[in-house]
Design an enzyme around this catalytic site. Structure first.
Site, PDB file in Angstrom:
ATOM      1  CG  HIS A 260      -1.824   1.161   1.329  1.00 37.38           C
ATOM      2  ND1 HIS A 260      -3.123   1.128   0.878  1.00 37.38           N
ATOM      3  CD2 HIS A 260      -1.640   2.404   1.806  1.00 37.38           C
ATOM      4  CE1 HIS A 260      -3.684   2.317   1.078  1.00 37.38           C
ATOM      5  NE2 HIS A 260      -2.801   3.111   1.646  1.00 37.38           N
ATOM      6  CD  GLU A 261       1.509   3.553   3.788  1.00 39.74           C
ATOM      7  OE1 GLU A 261       1.675   4.646   3.219  1.00 39.74           O
ATOM      8  OE2 GLU A 261       0.476   3.270   4.449  1.00 39.74           O
ATOM      9  CD  GLU A 290      -5.568   6.232   0.451  1.00 44.36           C
ATOM     10  OE1 GLU A 290      -5.758   4.999   0.447  1.00 44.36           O
ATOM     11  OE2 GLU A 290      -4.694   6.773   1.164  1.00 44.36           O
TER      12      GLU A 290
END
Lengths: 495, 495
Positions: A260-261, A290
């Site tokens: 995700h990061e 996002e």
């Protein structure tokens, strides 16, 4: 042509932000415990310097100069002025006293929230939330008294998007996901035992570094650290830092937080160097940001084809997975199960957590819901959308920090990211063929190249709506996400 | 009473410095390689902000206000104004163009020096050093056209000290050390085999953390990292950071660098919190700072009594030392042997490396020595004082970065630190008894308490001469250092 004085002015703002970014990173990673006061004092001074520069007469003059002769300036100058003017409009009418009071309130409320969450003390936090809603309304009024309050707040995170638009998107999404989750729940799938074990920090760190290399995170322009909550920070494109946390009994948490990061970070690292030192050297909007983190975490990271070429390597690093087949691993990382905590939710039910928060916060600003009724409304919606009801405030209305920080309008960007991401997937596949085929062949670089060309490299030169229109040829639209979910989860659960 | 506006002004300067300190630390520890440009840009902006604040009319007004009614202000305000005025005098007459050119030259010269050192290319560096000397002369003229150039330069590192005073101190020291080293050399001592081995980074890191705890470095207000060259940085007293480097075949290097940097750090951590946010929250002078690092490294760290209570623990951590007796260890860490490289020199010959540099750099500014003759002069003095002659420039005139950075007047502070340290030792022993006895009994805390009371807690409220006069009851004086060396090394070498 460029506007030399404006460029120098932005460079200075950028340098102050650069310093703030590093101090903020250090505060959450390696700072000695007693260092906090000094860091916070420096952050306060630097942010008031930036506030002053954002609203100065000098800047206003540059903005007017550029607007008066738009045709002679280059794209970066025009784009920067558009963004600077937006920032300026946000605060130009705000009395400094109000601004300071507001910052103070959010700092205090976050503090109170922390204790309230620990003690399940909704009543202790309620008056602060009351005040936060009131000041946010006032804030919105200073920014734009003509527009609905919630739309003004939203504009800070997703410029150009309105509450009505999001409501339409989310209602479609909700109506499609709720029955899908219901159908899955009826299957009562087994536990995935293979995920249990003890996972040393060294082992998890090695996996994290491996995955970052594999997805294309550039370690010459970034680094990985540990912090309580994972986050991405830094200055694009040359110094982008991510963090994760290692939980001894659960390697999945760090693996997917790193993907995700890593997605956030690859976006920032791919921003075109021509934007360096300007206000355009960051992401377009929270929703677009996002969309990228969730693209790497879910669309790529929870796809079986992603793991096919590397699952053996992963088993070599995370040795307790040695006896778990790829099929079991794949089913495990896609297990759908309604739960109470947003950040621990699966890919599908995650959206319902967001929709619930969006609906509630919007109602707070349309007068349909009072803060004193928020806890009950939370419980009702949890029951309705997810079929589970929190027994404590920490697992319920107090679970997230966002509202305590005055960040109303932030939550919807998470689900917007899912919507945008599926739109990008569709457009990408139209051009490059099936994503799963690319992943299976280890061609993740081709996927990133497409995202870089259409999204990453633009920085914040374009609004999210412009990026979507140009890359997908449509407006914002939930259909591709719904299609993707149905296809994926119907296959997984034989529905 | 305090001066509110001046206090706020200093707080702001302090916040900018806080940011610069962290950026500088990050630059040398964990920064991703591509991050350098952004860091340097931020440092440039922040330092020009500080430059502006140091010379502003606003600050000048505050200084005049305080000076006009000295009796009504408190000690911190008066002390701050004394220091601020000194800083102001340093740059008030410097044309901004000159200042910028000078900063540019030093940045470029450091770069050239790095390559020149790598290629043993003295000729490549010579013209830059030529220019550095020229601009330093000009700089000194802007600061104070009445005083000898070298004294002006010296004032930046050791306020109040003159070249003549140092020359007198160093001549006494040299006349005493050179024959002592000669006598030791004639003994031809054996090699200390016990120091050889392979020392893992983990092992060395554990020893470093152990020693830092033992000497009283406060980890709530500091941290230890790795960097190419060890250093101490941070903002006193709450966030003081040190670094070391781990060499696989030599554990001593990191052990003594940690004691050295630990000494710097304990000084900073013990600065009284009342100075926080003012210009007084740092060390008094470079010489006093070095006196503290060298106190912990040499007077404490190379004393057998220091190791007596903890040598078993050290052997438990640095396992290759298991078969080396404390006696052999003690002799090994105090082995005197003339060598070419300053930073690798033993406690005793180290002073000769410094005296050589002091004499040469001073002669550059009195016109007695031309840059073109510097290499030869270096060789001559090495032969005369140490009996060894470098075969390459990297081992000779190009070994240190200081001159490339324009830091003329910096070197003598290292040996002044030794002189001050021995004076402090003498005064401390008069009050608390023999240092070796205290160390043997594990009472290192009592030693630190004395240093804290007389030196550390004062911050830069007092000049080095004032600290020495108040704590030792004398002026600066090399006799205690000479006495300490003779006593220690005559015993060690049976002279």
């Amino acid at each position: 042509m460029e506007h030399k004085a404006l460029k120098d002015y932005m460079r200075k703002m950028n340098d102050f932000e650069h310093a703030m970014t590093l101090i903020g990173w250090d505060l959450k990673t390696g700072m000695p415990p007693r260092g906090a006061d000094g860091h916070i004092s420096a952050l306060t001074t630097l942010s008031s310097e930036i506030f002053r520069m954002t609203t100065s007469e000098e800047l206003k003059g540059y903005i007017e100069e550029v607007k008066a002769s738009k045709t002679i300036y280059d794209e970066i100058t025009i784009g920067s002025v558009r963004k600077l003017e937006r920032n300026y409009e946000q605060i130009k009418n705000m009395p400094e006293k109000f601004y300071v009071d507001y910052v103070e309130l959010t700092a205090k409320a976050e503090h109170v929230w922390e204790a309230a969450k620990q003690n399940n003390d909704w009543k202790g936090f309620e008056p602060y939330l009351e005040e936060l809603v009131k000041m946010s309304e006032e804030r919105a009024y200073y920014i734009n008294p003509q527009k609905p309050v919630y739309d003004v707040l939203l504009d800070e995170y997703e410029p150009g998007m309105t509450g009505n638009e999001i409501d339409t998107l989310f209602t479609t999404l909700k109506n499609s996901i709720v029955p899908l989750v219901e159908a899955i729940k009826e299957q009562k799938r087994e536990e995935y035992r293979g995920f249990k074990g003890t996972f040393s920090k060294e082992m998890q760190k090695e996996a994290a570094e491996y995955l970052l290399d594999y997805i294309g995170f550039n370690k010459l322009a970034g680094r990985l650290d540990e912090s309580e909550h994972p986050f991405t920070t830094g200055k694009a494109p040359d110094d982008v830092r991510i963090t994760t946390h290692y939980i001894e009994e659960d390697a999945m948490s760090s693996i997917f937080s790193v993907l995700h990061e890593g997605g956030h970070a690859i976006y920032e690292q791919n921003i075109h160097p021509r934007f360096k030192g300007t206000v355009l050297a960051d992401g377009s909007s929270m929703g677009i940001h996002e969309s990228q983190s969730r693209f790497y975490e879910n669309i790529i990271g929870r796809n079986k084809a992603f793991w096919l070429p590397i699952y053996k390597d992963l088993q070599g690093i995370i040795t307790p997975y040695k006896n778990m087949s790829l099929e079991e691993f794949y089913r495990g990382i896609n297990k759908v199960e309604p739960s109470l905590i947003r950040v621990e939710a699966d890919e599908l039910t995650y959206n319902l957590h967001i929709i619930l928060r969006f609906e509630l916060e919007r109602e707070l600003f349309t007068g349909q819901l009072a803060v004193k009724d928020l806890r009950e409304a939370w419980q009702d919606k949890m029951k309705k959308y997810l079929g589970v009801v929190p027994q404590t405030d920490a697992e319920g209305v107090l679970q997230d920090v966002h509202w305590a920080g005055g960040c109303f309008g932030y939550f919807p960007t998470y689900a917007l990211g899912n919507i945008y991401g599926a739109q990008f997937k569709k457009a990408l596949e139209k051009e490059k063929g099936d994503i799963s085929t690319l992943l299976m062949e280890g061609k993740i670089g081709e996927i990133t190249a497409w995202l870089k060309e259409h999204i990453h490299q633009c920085g914040s030169l374009k609004l999210s709506q412009e990026i979507i229109a140009e890359s997908c040829g449509t407006g914002v639209n939930a259909a591709p996400l719904i299609e993707y979910y149905h296809q994926k989860y119907r296959a997984l659960y034989n529905l």
